[in-house]
Design a protein around this motif. Structure first.
Motif, PDB file in Angstrom:
ATOM      1  N   LEU A  54       0.807  -1.221   0.000  1.00 47.71           N
ATOM      2  CA  LEU A  54       0.000   0.000   0.000  1.00 47.71           C
ATOM      3  C   LEU A  54       0.840   1.270   0.000  1.00 47.71           C
ATOM      4  CD1 LEU A  54      -2.731  -1.000   2.625  1.00 47.71           C
ATOM      5  CD2 LEU A  54      -2.825  -1.216   0.130  1.00 47.71           C
ATOM      6  N   LEU A  55       2.154   1.120   0.153  1.00 47.78           N
ATOM      7  CA  LEU A  55       3.063   2.273   0.272  1.00 47.78           C
ATOM      8  C   LEU A  55       2.629   3.176   1.426  1.00 47.78           C
ATOM      9  CD1 LEU A  55       3.648   3.142  -3.509  1.00 47.78           C
ATOM     10  CD2 LEU A  55       5.013   1.678  -2.002  1.00 47.78           C
ATOM     11  N   ARG A  56       2.426   2.532   2.555  1.00 47.62           N
ATOM     12  CA  ARG A  56       2.052   3.245   3.770  1.00 47.62           C
ATOM     13  C   ARG A  56       3.140   3.074   4.824  1.00 47.62           C
ATOM     14  NH1 ARG A  56      -3.576   3.785   4.479  1.00 47.62           N
ATOM     15  NH2 ARG A  56      -3.069   4.630   6.552  1.00 47.62           N
ATOM     16  N   ARG A  57       3.380   4.119   5.601  1.00 46.91           N
ATOM     17  CA  ARG A  57       4.387   4.068   6.649  1.00 46.91           C
ATOM     18  C   ARG A  57       3.813   3.345   7.869  1.00 46.91           C
ATOM     19  NH1 ARG A  57       5.544   8.067  10.828  1.00 46.91           N
ATOM     20  NH2 ARG A  57       7.713   7.882  11.561  1.00 46.91           N
ATOM     21  N   PRO A  58       4.525   2.334   8.387  1.00 47.86           N
ATOM     22  CA  PRO A  58       4.050   1.676   9.617  1.00 47.86           C
ATOM     23  C   PRO A  58       3.950   2.680  10.754  1.00 47.86           C
ATOM     24  CG  PRO A  58       5.818   0.420   8.590  1.00 47.86           C
ATOM     25  CD  PRO A  58       5.773   1.733   7.877  1.00 47.86           C
ATOM     26  N   ASP A  59       2.982   2.496  11.605  1.00 48.98           N
ATOM     27  CA  ASP A  59       2.799   3.382  12.754  1.00 48.98           C
ATOM     28  C   ASP A  59       3.975   3.189  13.704  1.00 48.98           C
ATOM     29  OD1 ASP A  59       2.058   4.739  15.035  1.00 48.98           O
ATOM     30  OD2 ASP A  59      -0.026   4.071  14.979  1.00 48.98           O
ATOM     31  N   PRO A  60       4.833   4.215  13.885  1.00 48.56           N
ATOM     32  CA  PRO A  60       6.006   4.047  14.759  1.00 48.56           C
ATOM     33  C   PRO A  60       5.629   3.894  16.223  1.00 48.56           C
ATOM     34  CG  PRO A  60       5.778   6.340  14.089  1.00 48.56           C
ATOM     35  CD  PRO A  60       4.764   5.575  13.302  1.00 48.56           C
ATOM     36  N   GLY A  61       4.386   4.203  16.565  1.00 52.31           N
ATOM     37  CA  GLY A  61       3.961   4.070  17.950  1.00 52.31           C
ATOM     38  C   GLY A  61       3.488   2.681  18.311  1.00 52.31           C
ATOM     39  N   ASN A  62       3.366   1.805  17.302  1.00 50.85           N
ATOM     40  CA  ASN A  62       2.931   0.434  17.553  1.00 50.85           C
ATOM     41  C   ASN A  62       4.143  -0.492  17.603  1.00 50.85           C
ATOM     42  OD1 ASN A  62       0.205   0.943  17.733  1.00 50.85           O
ATOM     43  ND2 ASN A  62      -0.213   0.527  15.570  1.00 50.85           N
ATOM     44  N   TRP A  63       4.369  -1.099  18.759  1.00 52.71           N
ATOM     45  CA  TRP A  63       5.495  -2.009  18.933  1.00 52.71           C
ATOM     46  C   TRP A  63       5.062  -3.423  19.256  1.00 52.71           C
ATOM     47  CZ3 TRP A  63      10.420  -0.752  17.790  1.00 52.71           C
ATOM     48  CH2 TRP A  63      10.720   0.608  17.627  1.00 52.71           C
ATOM     49  N   SER A  64       4.139  -3.576  20.162  1.00 52.02           N
ATOM     50  CA  SER A  64       3.735  -4.926  20.590  1.00 52.02           C
ATOM     51  C   SER A  64       2.917  -5.605  19.495  1.00 52.02           C
ATOM     52  CB  SER A  64       2.915  -4.852  21.886  1.00 52.02           C
ATOM     53  OG  SER A  64       1.766  -4.043  21.710  1.00 52.02           O
ATOM     54  N   TYR A  86      -6.411  -8.315  -2.869  1.00 50.91           N
ATOM     55  CA  TYR A  86      -5.919  -9.514  -3.550  1.00 50.91           C
ATOM     56  C   TYR A  86      -4.396  -9.452  -3.707  1.00 50.91           C
ATOM     57  CZ  TYR A  86     -10.847 -10.275  -4.372  1.00 50.91           C
ATOM     58  OH  TYR A  86     -12.200 -10.472  -4.182  1.00 50.91           O
ATOM     59  N   ASP A  87      -3.848  -8.240  -3.888  1.00 51.41           N
ATOM     60  CA  ASP A  87      -2.394  -8.100  -3.881  1.00 51.41           C
ATOM     61  C   ASP A  87      -1.829  -8.527  -2.517  1.00 51.41           C
ATOM     62  OD1 ASP A  87      -2.595  -7.027  -6.410  1.00 51.41           O
ATOM     63  OD2 ASP A  87      -2.333  -4.944  -5.767  1.00 51.41           O
ATOM     64  N   ILE A  88      -2.540  -8.138  -1.457  1.00 55.73           N
ATOM     65  CA  ILE A  88      -2.099  -8.493  -0.103  1.00 55.73           C
ATOM     66  C   ILE A  88      -2.153 -10.001   0.104  1.00 55.73           C
ATOM     67  CG2 ILE A  88      -2.726  -8.312   2.339  1.00 55.73           C
ATOM     68  CD1 ILE A  88      -3.614  -5.386   1.673  1.00 55.73           C
ATOM     69  N   ALA A  89      -3.177 -10.638  -0.418  1.00 55.51           N
ATOM     70  CA  ALA A  89      -3.263 -12.098  -0.321  1.00 55.51           C
ATOM     71  C   ALA A  89      -2.053 -12.747  -0.990  1.00 55.51           C
ATOM     72  CB  ALA A  89      -4.559 -12.599  -0.951  1.00 55.51           C
ATOM     73  N   GLU A  90      -1.660 -12.239  -2.158  1.00 58.11           N
ATOM     74  CA  GLU A  90      -0.468 -12.766  -2.828  1.00 58.11           C
ATOM     75  C   GLU A  90       0.778 -12.511  -1.984  1.00 58.11           C
ATOM     76  OE1 GLU A  90      -1.816 -12.339  -7.535  1.00 58.11           O
ATOM     77  OE2 GLU A  90      -0.483 -10.828  -6.635  1.00 58.11           O
ATOM     78  N   GLY A  91       0.824 -11.336  -1.355  1.00 60.97           N
ATOM     79  CA  GLY A  91       1.965 -11.014  -0.502  1.00 60.97           C
ATOM     80  C   GLY A  91       2.057 -11.924   0.703  1.00 60.97           C
ATOM     81  N   PHE A  92       0.921 -12.225   1.329  1.00 65.67           N
ATOM     82  CA  PHE A  92       0.916 -13.139   2.477  1.00 65.67           C
ATOM     83  C   PHE A  92       1.393 -14.527   2.060  1.00 65.67           C
ATOM     84  CE2 PHE A  92      -2.526 -10.779   5.159  1.00 65.67           C
ATOM     85  CZ  PHE A  92      -1.592  -9.801   5.439  1.00 65.67           C
ATOM     86  N   TYR A  93       0.943 -14.991   0.891  1.00 65.09           N
ATOM     87  CA  TYR A  93       1.398 -16.289   0.386  1.00 65.09           C
ATOM     88  C   TYR A  93       2.923 -16.279   0.237  1.00 65.09           C
ATOM     89  CZ  TYR A  93       2.476 -19.985  -2.985  1.00 65.09           C
ATOM     90  OH  TYR A  93       3.040 -21.068  -3.629  1.00 65.09           O
ATOM     91  N   GLU A  94       3.448 -15.209  -0.340  1.00 65.19           N
ATOM     92  CA  GLU A  94       4.892 -15.108  -0.554  1.00 65.19           C
ATOM     93  C   GLU A  94       5.656 -15.162   0.764  1.00 65.19           C
ATOM     94  OE1 GLU A  94       7.673 -12.333  -3.342  1.00 65.19           O
ATOM     95  OE2 GLU A  94       6.391 -11.262  -1.922  1.00 65.19           O
TER      96      GLU A  94
END
Length: 264
Positions: A54-64, A86-94
């Motif tokens: 998604l080209l999104r920055r992970p939330d730096p405040g989430n660690w756990s 569906y792109d994410i589903a392919e990514g999870f498979y990978e």
């Protein structure tokens, strides 16, 4: 992981009617995240894959991992455009396959069961999402592609491959492309069978010795494909189901012609 009751005893329901194509319903968005988590994909790995897609920055405040990162993954998937799911589903498979090929296979198998049970018109094949049609469509197109390749008709096989790829395009299937390529595959087979490399399929129909009135049916199919796949008119855009029908019939006739040629 022990096999489930339904797999041990071979139970499976009748596939639901396909009602979902250009959409990713809530149940699917939740399901792929739950399935990946169940098969051992960590929340941090899942977040990395989803954010990359998604080209999104992970939330730096989430660690756990739980519940913070896991909730972030779910929210990202929930808000993603339908085709990115569906792109994410392919990514999870990978990601799962990189860690454990068996986990990747289980993800693919279970996801395909989910698609069939929920009337979703997609399938995963070797980690890639492809269009899923009726059982007749699946069997006829697969048989045609395999027979074309095994008998050395590589151009026809490539055209059929392109037709199936066109139906699997996201976010919108290339309907006219699927019609064009499937009929081109049939034309290649007809030319090869009759050793007439320069004639069009329309010119070859009368020489194919198809049982009547199937010859007339093929002429009409050629006319439909020419109008819908090549000479589109405003307001006459074919539907996915129309393309599926053309690909199915073109595949079946191709198989018929190739088997007939091998018997001679």
């Amino acid at each position: 992981m022990a096999s489930s009751f339904s797999r041990r005893f071979g139970y499976q329901g009748v596939p639901a009617e396909i009602t979902v194509r250009e959409d990713a319903p809530e149940v699917l968005r939740e399901g792929i995240v739950m399935l990946a988590d169940h098969l051992g994909l960590s929340p941090h790995s899942a977040r990395s894959k989803v954010c990359g897609i998604l080209l999104r920055r992970p939330d730096p405040g989430n660690w756990s991992a739980y519940p913070n990162v896991a909730d972030e993954v779910q929210e990202l998937v929930w808000q993603a455009p339908w085709y990115r799911v569906y792109d994410i589903a392919e990514g999870f498979y990978e990601s799962l396959s990189e860690n454990d090929p068996e986990s990747g296979r289980q993800f693919e198998n279970r996801l395909n069961e989910f698609f069939r049970e929920n009337g979703i018109g997609w399938a995963m094949e070797n980690g890639l999402i492809i269009a899923r049609g009726s059982e007749i469509f699946a069997e006829s197109s697969k048989s045609a592609s395999m027979l074309m390749a095994s008998t050395g008709r590589q151009t026809a096989a490539q055209e059929m491959h392109e037709a199936l790829a066109d139906l699997s395009r996201r976010p919108e299937a290339d309907i006219t492309g699927a019609v064009q390529h499937s009929m081109a595959a049939l034309e290649c087979v007809a030319r090869d069978v009759l050793n007439q490399p320069t004639k069009t399929l329309g010119q070859l129909v009368s020489s194919l010795n198809l049982p009547k009135p199937l010859d007339a049916g093929l002429e009409k199919l050629w006319g439909f494909a020419s109008e819908q796949g090549r000479h589109l008119r405003e307001g006459r855009t074919p539907r996915f189901e129309d393309a599926e029908l053309v690909v199915t019939v073109a595949s079946a006739i191709s198989v018929y012609l190739m088997r007939g040629a091998s018997d001679q």
